[in-house]
Design a protein around this motif. Sequence first.
Motif, PDB file in Angstrom:
ATOM      1  N   SER A   3       0.913  -1.125   0.145  1.00  0.00           N
ATOM      2  CA  SER A   3      -0.290   0.037  -0.261  1.00  0.00           C
ATOM      3  C   SER A   3       0.852   1.327  -0.086  1.00  0.00           C
ATOM      4  O   SER A   3       1.652   1.460   0.785  1.00  0.00           O
ATOM      5  N   VAL A   4       0.487   2.166  -0.956  1.00  0.00           N
ATOM      6  CA  VAL A   4       1.207   3.365  -0.952  1.00  0.00           C
ATOM      7  C   VAL A   4       0.671   4.247  -0.039  1.00  0.00           C
ATOM      8  O   VAL A   4       1.489   5.115   0.845  1.00  0.00           O
ATOM      9  N   ASP A 143     -15.612   9.122  -1.775  1.00  0.00           N
ATOM     10  CA  ASP A 143     -15.241   9.592  -0.453  1.00  0.00           C
ATOM     11  C   ASP A 143     -13.609   9.652  -0.475  1.00  0.00           C
ATOM     12  O   ASP A 143     -13.032  10.722  -0.006  1.00  0.00           O
ATOM     13  N   GLY A 144     -13.248   8.556  -0.832  1.00  0.00           N
ATOM     14  CA  GLY A 144     -11.866   8.463  -0.447  1.00  0.00           C
ATOM     15  C   GLY A 144     -11.077   9.305  -1.383  1.00  0.00           C
ATOM     16  O   GLY A 144     -10.115  10.175  -1.178  1.00  0.00           O
ATOM     17  N   ILE A 148      -8.346  12.442  -0.649  1.00  0.00           N
ATOM     18  CA  ILE A 148      -7.109  12.627  -0.895  1.00  0.00           C
ATOM     19  C   ILE A 148      -6.966  13.986  -1.585  1.00  0.00           C
ATOM     20  O   ILE A 148      -5.825  14.602  -1.540  1.00  0.00           O
ATOM     21  N   LYS A 149      -7.847  14.459  -2.431  1.00  0.00           N
ATOM     22  CA  LYS A 149      -7.912  15.775  -3.187  1.00  0.00           C
ATOM     23  C   LYS A 149      -7.596  16.769  -2.216  1.00  0.00           C
ATOM     24  O   LYS A 149      -6.838  17.913  -2.167  1.00  0.00           O
ATOM     25  N   ARG A 164      -0.849   8.496  -7.021  1.00  0.00           N
ATOM     26  CA  ARG A 164      -0.416   7.046  -6.483  1.00  0.00           C
ATOM     27  C   ARG A 164      -1.678   6.496  -5.534  1.00  0.00           C
ATOM     28  O   ARG A 164      -2.092   5.573  -5.737  1.00  0.00           O
ATOM     29  N   ALA A 165      -2.190   7.647  -4.801  1.00  0.00           N
ATOM     30  CA  ALA A 165      -3.352   7.268  -3.764  1.00  0.00           C
ATOM     31  C   ALA A 165      -4.409   7.059  -4.584  1.00  0.00           C
ATOM     32  O   ALA A 165      -5.288   6.032  -4.070  1.00  0.00           O
ATOM     33  N   THR A 166      -4.897   8.063  -5.403  1.00  0.00           N
ATOM     34  CA  THR A 166      -6.070   7.649  -6.281  1.00  0.00           C
ATOM     35  C   THR A 166      -5.814   6.449  -7.137  1.00  0.00           C
ATOM     36  O   THR A 166      -7.100   5.725  -7.102  1.00  0.00           O
ATOM     37  N   GLU A 167      -4.826   6.012  -7.621  1.00  0.00           N
ATOM     38  CA  GLU A 167      -4.798   5.013  -8.422  1.00  0.00           C
ATOM     39  C   GLU A 167      -4.762   3.747  -7.465  1.00  0.00           C
ATOM     40  O   GLU A 167      -5.409   2.614  -7.837  1.00  0.00           O
ATOM     41  N   GLU A 168      -4.579   3.773  -6.157  1.00  0.00           N
ATOM     42  CA  GLU A 168      -4.405   2.854  -5.167  1.00  0.00           C
ATOM     43  C   GLU A 168      -5.997   2.501  -4.910  1.00  0.00           C
ATOM     44  O   GLU A 168      -6.659   1.496  -4.839  1.00  0.00           O
ATOM     45  N   VAL A 169      -6.625   3.669  -4.671  1.00  0.00           N
ATOM     46  CA  VAL A 169      -8.203   3.524  -4.319  1.00  0.00           C
ATOM     47  C   VAL A 169      -8.995   2.752  -5.666  1.00  0.00           C
ATOM     48  O   VAL A 169      -9.917   2.147  -5.152  1.00  0.00           O
TER      49      VAL A 169
END
Length: 194
Positions: A3-4, A143-144, A148-149, A164-169
Amino acid sequence: MASVMANIPALKDLHQDLKRRMEKSVEEFRTHLLGVRTGRASVHMLDNIRVDYYGSEMPINQLAQINTPEPQLIVVQPFDLGVVGLIEKAIRTGGQGFNPMHDGKIIRVPIPPMTEDRRKEVVKQLSSTVEDHKTAIRNIRRDGNDQIKKAAKDKAISADDEKRATEEVQQLTDAEIKRIDELFKAKEKEILTI
């Protein structure tokens, strides 16, 4: 998959929260599948039936012991013999097409074989439920992504971390939706198999 988000202090709790909420939605769907009628008796077929017991709606499994001694029969044994008629009426009007009978102590619920039309109708209803759970997971994703934004806007994370977090979600969302689809396909096969 590593997990990033778990390695970014500002997003660590968010990752755990999203994963927990998505897994909860999948588990709710799995629980719903237990109660779906397939032509074989299951104690979970009566999970959604509520009985009016002294002015409050009670789940049937809190008022009686339920078991399946045969593949085509559910036996309901009330703890209080005074509610036999109430339980029978609740099962009869429960919308699953059951025709229960009782001898004053035990309620027998024969499970009639499902017609082809009924099987198709059950699959159609189930596909609607699948879409509801997928939508719930997508809402969790939204929501996630919003959080992040917001973290990126507040300069708590870099633009690269945001990407990277958006891709992980999205990967998390895709994995959970795939689990729901697999559960649905297995149940659909079970329903349509005669």
